[in-house]
Design a protein around this motif. Structure first.
Motif, PDB file in Angstrom:
ATOM      1  N   MET A 379      23.552  95.336  41.074  1.00 44.92           N
ATOM      2  CA  MET A 379      24.125  94.694  42.270  1.00 44.92           C
ATOM      3  C   MET A 379      25.275  95.547  42.802  1.00 44.92           C
ATOM      4  SD  MET A 379      26.034  91.000  42.653  1.00 44.92           S
ATOM      5  CE  MET A 379      27.630  91.673  42.118  1.00 44.92           C
ATOM      6  N   PRO A 380      25.111  96.129  44.008  1.00 44.16           N
ATOM      7  CA  PRO A 380      26.216  96.885  44.603  1.00 44.16           C
ATOM      8  C   PRO A 380      27.243  95.940  45.221  1.00 44.16           C
ATOM      9  CG  PRO A 380      24.290  96.986  46.039  1.00 44.16           C
ATOM     10  CD  PRO A 380      23.892  96.185  44.821  1.00 44.16           C
ATOM     11  N   PHE A 381      28.512  96.289  45.090  1.00 39.21           N
ATOM     12  CA  PHE A 381      29.555  95.499  45.736  1.00 39.21           C
ATOM     13  C   PHE A 381      30.677  96.417  46.189  1.00 39.21           C
ATOM     14  CE2 PHE A 381      30.571  95.440  41.204  1.00 39.21           C
ATOM     15  CZ  PHE A 381      31.934  95.699  41.163  1.00 39.21           C
ATOM     16  N   SER A 382      31.471  95.929  47.108  1.00 37.35           N
ATOM     17  CA  SER A 382      32.556  96.733  47.680  1.00 37.35           C
ATOM     18  C   SER A 382      33.810  95.881  47.803  1.00 37.35           C
ATOM     19  CB  SER A 382      32.149  97.284  49.053  1.00 37.35           C
ATOM     20  OG  SER A 382      31.626  96.257  49.878  1.00 37.35           O
ATOM     21  N   LEU A 383      34.943  96.511  47.554  1.00 36.74           N
ATOM     22  CA  LEU A 383      36.233  95.827  47.626  1.00 36.74           C
ATOM     23  C   LEU A 383      37.088  96.518  48.679  1.00 36.74           C
ATOM     24  CD1 LEU A 383      38.288  93.775  46.199  1.00 36.74           C
ATOM     25  CD2 LEU A 383      39.130  95.828  45.030  1.00 36.74           C
ATOM     26  N   THR A 384      37.400  95.807  49.761  1.00 31.72           N
ATOM     27  CA  THR A 384      38.333  96.326  50.759  1.00 31.72           C
ATOM     28  C   THR A 384      39.697  95.724  50.480  1.00 31.72           C
ATOM     29  OG1 THR A 384      36.601  96.548  52.439  1.00 31.72           O
ATOM     30  CG2 THR A 384      38.865  96.518  53.222  1.00 31.72           C
ATOM     31  N   TYR A 385      40.739  96.571  50.519  1.00 30.35           N
ATOM     32  CA  TYR A 385      42.069  96.103  50.131  1.00 30.35           C
ATOM     33  C   TYR A 385      43.145  96.689  51.035  1.00 30.35           C
ATOM     34  CZ  TYR A 385      41.974 100.658  47.726  1.00 30.35           C
ATOM     35  OH  TYR A 385      41.851 101.994  47.439  1.00 30.35           O
ATOM     36  N   ASP A 386      44.291  96.033  51.026  1.00 32.82           N
ATOM     37  CA  ASP A 386      45.463  96.444  51.797  1.00 32.82           C
ATOM     38  C   ASP A 386      46.189  97.524  50.995  1.00 32.82           C
ATOM     39  OD1 ASP A 386      47.926  96.704  53.074  1.00 32.82           O
ATOM     40  OD2 ASP A 386      48.073  94.567  53.545  1.00 32.82           O
ATOM     41  N   HIS A 387      46.142  98.753  51.506  1.00 32.26           N
ATOM     42  CA  HIS A 387      46.692  99.884  50.762  1.00 32.26           C
ATOM     43  C   HIS A 387      48.221  99.868  50.708  1.00 32.26           C
ATOM     44  CE1 HIS A 387      46.389 103.390  48.489  1.00 32.26           C
ATOM     45  NE2 HIS A 387      45.804 104.221  49.325  1.00 32.26           N
ATOM     46  N   ARG A 388      48.858  98.998  51.489  1.00 37.56           N
ATOM     47  CA  ARG A 388      50.319  98.875  51.406  1.00 37.56           C
ATOM     48  C   ARG A 388      50.740  98.253  50.085  1.00 37.56           C
ATOM     49  NH1 ARG A 388      51.629  95.344  56.530  1.00 37.56           N
ATOM     50  NH2 ARG A 388      49.880  94.234  55.581  1.00 37.56           N
ATOM     51  N   LEU A 389      49.870  97.432  49.512  1.00 34.03           N
ATOM     52  CA  LEU A 389      50.195  96.723  48.273  1.00 34.03           C
ATOM     53  C   LEU A 389      49.384  97.220  47.084  1.00 34.03           C
ATOM     54  CD1 LEU A 389      51.664  94.384  46.837  1.00 34.03           C
ATOM     55  CD2 LEU A 389      49.811  92.874  47.563  1.00 34.03           C
ATOM     56  N   ILE A 390      48.138  97.600  47.332  1.00 33.41           N
ATOM     57  CA  ILE A 390      47.214  97.929  46.253  1.00 33.41           C
ATOM     58  C   ILE A 390      46.867  99.414  46.293  1.00 33.41           C
ATOM     59  CG2 ILE A 390      44.906  97.478  45.330  1.00 33.41           C
ATOM     60  CD1 ILE A 390      45.170  94.674  46.703  1.00 33.41           C
ATOM     61  N   ASP A 391      46.973 100.066  45.133  1.00 34.46           N
ATOM     62  CA  ASP A 391      46.609 101.476  45.022  1.00 34.46           C
ATOM     63  C   ASP A 391      45.154 101.612  44.602  1.00 34.46           C
ATOM     64  OD1 ASP A 391      49.217 102.228  45.647  1.00 34.46           O
ATOM     65  OD2 ASP A 391      49.841 102.104  43.542  1.00 34.46           O
TER      66      ASP A 391
END
Length: 416
Positions: A379-391
């Protein structure tokens, strides 16, 4: 005199009262804000629409109100009622539009109904307006969808605007559309209220969050076997057991292990707001557009309970029966397109959240086990995140932890 809630716009049947700005005995002008209302996650102010003194406040914080509902009772000023002997000197003075003191900002509001004067402005912007003594109802908004920005308020107060933020620098005037009819037949169709809300939310998210997407995959062969094994038992309880229910449980446990992904940023205060609850927004494809109901306290529920609640909310979404509160309060979102297809995508973070998970269609692929290739369901999945808080490294570890839970279903019970 009764002050009623006006029409809130196409498709908006109700609003939630998030602030009561007046109390009994207060004097109000027609433009005095009396309530803060929230619809589609946009907060706006309701003006009194009449001058006088507040006799009774009928709306309470947290209450859902509907167009036509009486929210306030105001006793009009004496001069607004025909008096026994008005002086000839007074009569002319009563005719011009309000207000004697303090002097009003440049252009008066156009005469019209209250619904024309509902004010699209964030709470921080309204607070700034009060601090600067600016009547926010007279400020022309230049933000997205006509929203009033802090710069608009400062400009109305006659102050020199502060140095532009990166967001403001990036904003450029939108060029006019070409005349498409020059090249062939065209037709126009009004956007639905859901599509308009999506437009506002996505534009706001894109302007607020510097996004990065990390891609990964999980071997869900064992998980699918568990789902099939227990699906009949779930069905006997009136529950449709889907892979999404297991994913939500795994996400909730991963958020407990990585609380930064369950937080929000307050850049102005220089603070990170960590949430001690896990409420997951789940994107639902409906004939009316994308809706995102919220499954609450997912970390404290079993997979059967999650599946039941998810099924109920999805049905209500497709039938357009979701209440406003059922689409509010998410701390993280999940968008599962596996039922439709695709090998991967980059979901957009739903601000003020800081991350979102996208799930694509699982496929059986050959995987080398050291001796031979074995058919495994990946199962492919993707995580989009706020780079200001998360590296990036944190995002990679988050995805590996999530994949580990999905690859060993027993952990969903042991860690929960």
């Amino acid at each position: 005199m009764e002050v009623k809630l006006p029409d809130l716009g196409e498709g908006v049947a109700a609003a939630t009262v998030v602030g009561v700005l007046v109390k009994e005995g207060d004097r109000v002008e027609p433009d005095t804000p009396v309530l803060e209302l929230e619809t589609d996650k946009a907060v706006m102010e309701l003006p009194a629409g009449v001058a006088g003194r507040v006799v009774r406040v009928l709306a309470k914080v947290g209450e859902e109100v509907r167009p036509g509902q009486v929210v306030l009772e105001v006793e009009p000023e004496a001069e607004a009622v025909p008096s026994a002997a008005p002086s000839s000197a007074e009569a002319p003075r009563r005719e011009p539009p309000p207000a004697p003191t303090p002097p009003t900002p440049p252009a008066p509001l156009p005469s019209g109904t209250q619904e024309e004067r509902l004010i699209p402005a964030a709470p921080s912007v309204r607070r700034l307006a009060r601090e600067l003594g600016v009547e926010i109802s007279r400020v022309v908004g230049t933000g997205l969808a006509g929203r009033i920005t802090e710069e608009d308020v400062r400009r109305a107060a006659g102050l020199t605007p502060p140095p532009p933020s990166p967001k403001e620098v990036a904003e450029v005037p939108r060029p006019p559309l070409p005349d498409f009819a020059k090249w062939g037949p065209v037709r126009r169709e009004a956007m639905s209220s859901v599509r308009k809300a999506t437009l506002r939310a996505m534009a706001q998210a894109w302007s607020q969050v510097p996004m990065v997407t990390h891609f990964d995959r999980a071997d869900v062969t064992g998980l699918e076997e568990v789902r099939k094994r227990y699906a009949p038992r779930a069905e006997a309880q009136g529950v449709r057991l889907t892979l999404t229910a297991f994913i939500l449980k795994a996400v909730a446990l991963t958020l407990k292990a990585f609380p930064k992904f369950n937080a929000s940023l307050d850049p102005e205060a220089g603070e990170v707001i960590y949430k001690d609850y896990v409420h997951l927004g789940v994107a639902v494809d409906t004939p009316h557009g994308l809706l995102v109901p919220v499954v609450r306290d997912v970390d404290r529920k079993g997979v059967f309970a999650i599946a039941r609640e998810l099924g109920e909310l999805s049905a209500k979404a497709r039938e357009r029966r979701l209440a406003l509160e059922e689409m509010q309060g998410a701390s993280f979102s999940v968008s599962n397109l596996g039922g439709i297809g695709g090998t991967g995508f980059t979901p957009i973070v739903n601000w003020p959240e800081v991350a979102i998970l996208g799930v694509s269609r699982s496929e059986v692929q050959p995987v080398w086990d050291g001796e031979a290739f074995q058919p495994r369901l990946l199962m492919p999945f993707s995580l989009t995140y706020d780079h200001r808080l998360i590296d990036g490294a944190e995002a990679a570890r988050f995805c590996r932890h999530l994949a580990g839970l999905l690859e060993d279903p027993m952990l969903l019970a042991l860690e929960g």
